[in-house]
Write a protein that holds these residues in place. Structure first.
Motif, PDB file in Angstrom:
ATOM      1  N   VAL A  67       0.999  -1.303   0.090  1.00 48.93           N
ATOM      2  CA  VAL A  67       0.002   0.008   0.075  1.00 48.93           C
ATOM      3  C   VAL A  67       1.051   1.356  -0.019  1.00 48.93           C
ATOM      4  O   VAL A  67       0.358   2.384  -0.415  1.00 48.93           O
ATOM      5  CB  VAL A  67      -0.851  -0.034   1.149  1.00 48.93           C
ATOM      6  N   THR A  68       2.006   1.126   0.509  1.00 47.23           N
ATOM      7  CA  THR A  68       2.879   2.233   0.416  1.00 47.23           C
ATOM      8  C   THR A  68       3.448   2.789  -0.765  1.00 47.23           C
ATOM      9  O   THR A  68       3.889   3.764  -0.953  1.00 47.23           O
ATOM     10  CB  THR A  68       4.101   1.943   1.511  1.00 47.23           C
ATOM     11  N   VAL A 123       9.663   0.489   0.435  1.00 46.15           N
ATOM     12  CA  VAL A 123       9.326   0.936   1.685  1.00 46.15           C
ATOM     13  C   VAL A 123      10.023   1.971   2.205  1.00 46.15           C
ATOM     14  O   VAL A 123      11.256   1.665   2.494  1.00 46.15           O
ATOM     15  CB  VAL A 123       9.037  -0.162   2.684  1.00 46.15           C
ATOM     16  N   LYS A 124       9.530   3.141   2.608  1.00 48.03           N
ATOM     17  CA  LYS A 124      10.239   4.513   2.886  1.00 48.03           C
ATOM     18  C   LYS A 124      10.443   4.722   4.479  1.00 48.03           C
ATOM     19  O   LYS A 124      11.300   5.361   4.905  1.00 48.03           O
ATOM     20  CB  LYS A 124       9.738   5.562   2.324  1.00 48.03           C
ATOM     21  N   TRP A 125       9.741   3.772   5.054  1.00 53.12           N
ATOM     22  CA  TRP A 125       9.826   3.741   6.624  1.00 53.12           C
ATOM     23  C   TRP A 125       9.790   5.105   7.308  1.00 53.12           C
ATOM     24  O   TRP A 125      10.490   5.590   8.144  1.00 53.12           O
ATOM     25  CB  TRP A 125      10.959   3.010   6.993  1.00 53.12           C
ATOM     26  N   LEU A 134      -0.656   4.921  10.196  1.00 53.39           N
ATOM     27  CA  LEU A 134      -2.005   5.054   9.576  1.00 53.39           C
ATOM     28  C   LEU A 134      -2.111   6.357   8.883  1.00 53.39           C
ATOM     29  O   LEU A 134      -2.823   6.569   7.845  1.00 53.39           O
ATOM     30  CB  LEU A 134      -3.122   4.892  10.633  1.00 53.39           C
ATOM     31  N   ASP A 135      -1.576   7.324   9.738  1.00 51.53           N
ATOM     32  CA  ASP A 135      -1.641   8.656   8.966  1.00 51.53           C
ATOM     33  C   ASP A 135      -1.063   8.921   7.737  1.00 51.53           C
ATOM     34  O   ASP A 135      -1.226   9.606   6.592  1.00 51.53           O
ATOM     35  CB  ASP A 135      -1.130   9.867  10.096  1.00 51.53           C
ATOM     36  N   LYS A 136       0.375   7.965   7.531  1.00 43.78           N
ATOM     37  CA  LYS A 136       0.972   8.070   6.296  1.00 43.78           C
ATOM     38  C   LYS A 136       0.270   7.457   5.269  1.00 43.78           C
ATOM     39  O   LYS A 136       0.281   7.923   4.062  1.00 43.78           O
ATOM     40  CB  LYS A 136       2.262   7.527   6.554  1.00 43.78           C
ATOM     41  N   ILE A 137      -0.326   6.188   5.563  1.00 38.44           N
ATOM     42  CA  ILE A 137      -0.923   5.824   4.350  1.00 38.44           C
ATOM     43  C   ILE A 137      -2.451   6.210   4.008  1.00 38.44           C
ATOM     44  O   ILE A 137      -2.811   6.163   2.859  1.00 38.44           O
ATOM     45  CB  ILE A 137      -1.124   4.015   4.540  1.00 38.44           C
ATOM     46  N   ASP A 138      -2.713   7.013   4.770  1.00 35.45           N
ATOM     47  CA  ASP A 138      -4.253   7.764   4.714  1.00 35.45           C
ATOM     48  C   ASP A 138      -3.958   8.942   3.724  1.00 35.45           C
ATOM     49  O   ASP A 138      -4.759   9.529   2.991  1.00 35.45           O
ATOM     50  CB  ASP A 138      -4.790   8.376   5.872  1.00 35.45           C
ATOM     51  N   GLU A 139      -2.536   9.160   3.282  1.00 37.23           N
ATOM     52  CA  GLU A 139      -2.375  10.332   2.775  1.00 37.23           C
ATOM     53  C   GLU A 139      -2.775  10.196   1.155  1.00 37.23           C
ATOM     54  O   GLU A 139      -3.184  11.083   0.280  1.00 37.23           O
ATOM     55  CB  GLU A 139      -0.848  10.670   2.367  1.00 37.23           C
ATOM     56  N   ARG A 140      -2.827   8.575   0.460  1.00 37.86           N
ATOM     57  CA  ARG A 140      -2.802   8.601  -0.742  1.00 37.86           C
ATOM     58  C   ARG A 140      -3.244   7.006  -1.012  1.00 37.86           C
ATOM     59  O   ARG A 140      -2.695   6.016  -0.976  1.00 37.86           O
ATOM     60  CB  ARG A 140      -1.446   8.758  -1.660  1.00 37.86           C
TER      61      ARG A 140
END
Length: 565
Positions: A67-68, A123-125, A134-140
Motif C-alpha cells: 500500500v505504501t 518501503v520508505k519507513w 495510519l496517517d502516512k498511508i491515509d495520504e494517498r
C-alpha cells in the motif's frame, strides 16, 4: 443534481433480502436515494442486465508494504473489492524503531513470500508508531483500508531481539505492549492480530515473535480491549487450539470483542475434522459468543518452486534446508543422509503432532525449466515417481536439481471436497475471506476470491443464493469489523458499490508481471464481468481500467470517531 445515477440494475443490497430491480443515486460520496429514480446526474450508468451490490470487503490481506507504493492495492479492486483489511497474522510494519526496519521486513518477506528486494526498494519507513503509519498511508489511497495491529511487530518493538528468543515478557514489557494496543485502537486500528503457526519464520530461520510468546501473553493482550467499543481479534492457525481447548473462544471472553481466526477447511488427512469443528462453532454461537472461523472459497492450490516453497516448513529436516541459499540447497538435496530423512518425513513418519506427510498425487509440475522435461507438465509427482520407479521425494529432488531449482509446482494438500465446502459456505457462522491478497505474490494470486464465490459457488454450483453471497461479502464483513456506514445499499450509507455481470463474472488465470519495486515478479489476477468498482462515490475502476481517482481512506473505528468528536 446527482453525481452518479445507476439505472435499472438488479439490486442485491447486502442485507440478504431478495434482490430487486431499481436505481441507485450517489451524491457527495453517499447513497442519496434508492428506488425508481429520475433526475439529472453528472454520470448515468446503465446497469440493465447487471447486479448492483455494496463493494466487497476483503478481511484477510497482506498489503502492509504494498500500500505504501501501490495505493490501489492491485489487483483487489479489479474484482469489486472496495475495502481491504491487512495487518493479519501478527505481522505489520508498525510500530517500528529506526533500527528495526529489516527485522519486520524479513518477517513479512518470509512468512508472506514477498520479495525482500521489493520491500527494501519500496518501503520508505517514514513512521515509527502505529498512529503515524495510519496517517502516512491515509495520504494517498485508491481503496479503503482497515489495518490490524500485529502482535509480532508490537513484541519486537517492546522487547527488541529478545522477542524471538525469550518466551516470557516481563510485567513491564506486557504493560508497554498493552499501552500500544490501546493507543492503536484509539488511533483507528480495526483490531489486533496474532499467529500460532509454528512454521512461521523470518528469512534467517528465526521464529517470528508472535509464536514465541505463550498463550498467557496473548490472553493478557486481549484484556487490553476490555471496555473499548471497537476492535476485532484475529489469529492465524488458531483452529487446532480452538478445537482442543477453546483458545479463540477464551480470547473473545477475555476481551469482550469479536474473534476471527484461520480457518475451517477440509483436510483429507483428518477427513471428519471440519464437521467436528463446525459443530463447535455452532455451539459457541448458540452460547452467545462472537467467535468465527474464516473459510477460503478458492481452490486451495499454491504455486511454488523449491527456491521459495513453504509446503515443507512443518517437516523438521526439510525446514532448515529450505532456508539455505540455492547452491547450498542443491548440495543438501543431493546428500543421501538428508534424502533418507526427507523420505521418512514426507511419508509421515516421526513427525510432530502439527505436521502431516505429503500427498504426492496433489503436487503437480506446472512449468518445466528445460525443454526435455516439458512432457512432465501437468503430471503429479506421484505419477512421475511411479513412471521413473523412484520414491516421490527422489523424483522431486532429482528434477529440481537438474533444473537448478527453477521448476514450478502447484500444491493442494487441503481442500478438495466440494460437499464439505458447500456446507461450510452455507453456515451462517463462517466468514468468507482469507484471500491473502498481497502475499505469496510469486506463486499464488488470491485477489479473485469474491469473483470465485459469485461465479462458481453462486452461478455455477448454486451453493449460495446471490443475496446470501453478497451479504457475506459485504454487510457481514462491515458489521464484524465495525464499519457501520458500509456494506448496505441504503440511503445515507457510504457509496462503495460494485456493478457486475453474474453471467460472466470470474477470476482470470494468473499471469506473471514484473511491476514490484526493484523489478521483481508477482502473479497478477484480473477479473471478467466486473464493470464498475466505486469507492466513496467515485468510480475507481471501469471495465478493468483505473479511472485515475484516489478516493480511498483509512477505515478508522468507532473508538477513534468518538475520541475526535
Amino acid at each position: 443534481m446527482y453525481d452518479i445515477l445507476i439505472k435499472g440494475g438488479l439490486i442485491a443490497d447486502g442485507s440478504g433480502m431478495p434482490a430487486y430491480y431499481g436505481d441507485v443515486a450517489i451524491k457527495d460520496g453517499k447513497i442519496a436515494e434508492v428506488g425508481r429514480l429520475d433526475g439529472p446526474a453528472e454520470r448515468v450508468i446503465n446497469a440493465e442486465g447487471r447486479v448492483v451490490s455494496p463493494g466487497f470487503i476483503d478481511n484477510h490481506c497482506h498489503f502492509d508494504a504494498q500500500v505504501t507504493w501501490d495505493p490501489l492495492c492491485t489487483f483487489s479492486p479489479n474484482h469489486g473489492v472496495t475495502t481491504v483489511i491487512f495487518g493479519n497474522c501478527s505481522l505489520g510494519l508498525a510500530p517500528v524503531r529506526p533500527d528495526g526496519h529489516e527485522a519486520l521486513a524479513m518477517m513479512l518477506s518470509r512468512v508472506e513470500a514477498i520479495p525482500m528486494e521489493s520491500l527494501a526498494a519500496g518501503v520508505k519507513w517514514d513512521w515509527e508508531t502505529f498512529p503515524q503509519y495510519l496517517d502516512k498511508i491515509d495520504e494517498r489511497l485508491g481503496v479503503n483500508v482497515g489495518v490490524m495491529m500485529g502482535h509480532s511487530a508490537i513484541r519486537q518493538y517492546v522487547m527488541g531481539d529478545d522477542a524471538r528468543e525469550r518466551e516470557q515478557a516481563t510485567p513491564e514489557e506486557l504493560e508497554a505492549m498493552k499501552a500500544i494496543v490501546r493507543d492503536g485502537i484509539r488511533a483507528g486500528a480495526v483490531g489486533l492480530s496474532f499467529d500460532r503457526n509454528r512454521g512461521h519464520l523470518d528469512l534467517l530461520g528465526r521464529k517470528i515473535p508472535g509464536i514465541v510468546a505463550p498463550f498467557e501473553e496473548i490472553y493478557d493482550l486481549c484484556s487490553a480491549l476490555q471496555g473499548l467499543s471497537s476492535g476485532v481479534l484475529q489469529c492465524g492457525s488458531a483452529y487446532p487450539h480452538e478445537i482442543k481447548e477453546g483458545f479463540a473462544t477464551k480470547m473473545g471472553d477475555i476481551s469482550g470483542r469479536p474473534v476471527v481466526y484461520n480457518q475451517i477447511t477440509y483436510n483429507q488427512n483428518v477427513p471428519n475434522q471440519w464437521r467436528d469443528h463446525l459443530d463447535i462453532v455452532e455451539a459457541r454461537v448458540r452460547e452467545g459468543r462472537q467467535v468465527y472461523p474464516v473459510i477460503n472459497p478458492r481452490p486451495q492450490a499454491v504455486r511454488f518452486t523449491m527456491k521459495n516453497g513453504q509446503i515443507f516448513d512443518r517437516l523438521p529436516t526439510w525446514q532448515p534446508l529450505m532456508l539455505l541459499e540455492p547452491a547450498e540447497k542443491t548440495a543438501a538435496f543431493s546428500d543421501p543422509a538428508n534424502r533418507a530423512k526427507m523420505r521418512s518425513e514426507a511419508d509421515g513418519i516421526d513427525l510432530p503432532p502439527t505436521a502431516f506427510g505429503i500427498v504426492w498425487d496433489r503436487v503437480y509440475v506446472t512449468r518445466a525449466a528445460l525443454p526435455q522435461n516439458v512432457g512432465l507438465q501437468g503430471k503429479s509427482i506421484a505419477a512421475i515417481a511411479t513412471a521413473q520407479g523412484k520414491h516421490p521425494v527422489d523424483a522431486l529432488l532429482d528434477l529440481v536439481i537438474e533444473e537448478d531449482l527453477n521448476t514450478s509446482f502447484r500444491n493442494s494438500q487441503s481442500g478438495g471436497d466440494d460437499g464439505a465446502m458447500a456446507t461450510m459456505l452455507q453456515s451462517p457462522y463462517t466468514v468468507i475471506g482469507l484471500s491473502d491478497a498481497g502475499a505469496h505474490v510469486v506463486f499464488e494470486a488470491g485477489y479473485g476470491y469474491s469473483s470465485i464465490v459469485l461465479g462458481h459457488w453462486v452461478r455455477d454450483e448454486g451453493v449460495l443464493t446471490l443475496e446470501e453471497a453478497v451479504r457475506k461479502l459485504t454487510f457481514m464483513q462491515a458489521s464484524l469489523y465495525g464499519m457501520h456506514d458500509r456494506g448496505l445499499l441504503w440511503q445515507g450509507m457510504a457509496a462503495d458499490i460494485t456493478i457486475f455481470d453474474l453471467a460472466t463474472i470470474a477470476a482470470e488465470e494468473p499471469e506473471e508481471v514484473y511491476d514490484l519495486p526493484a523489478g521483481m515478479m508477482r502473479l497478477a489476477q484480473r477479473a471478467t464481468g466486473v464493470d464498475f468498482t466505486i469507492v466513496n462515490g467515485q468510480i475507481l475502476f471501469e471495465n478493468g481500467e483505473h479511472s485515475g481517482a484516489l478516493p480511498g481512506r483509512v477505515m478508522r473505528n468507532r473508538a477513534y470517531s468518538m475520541a475526535t468528536v
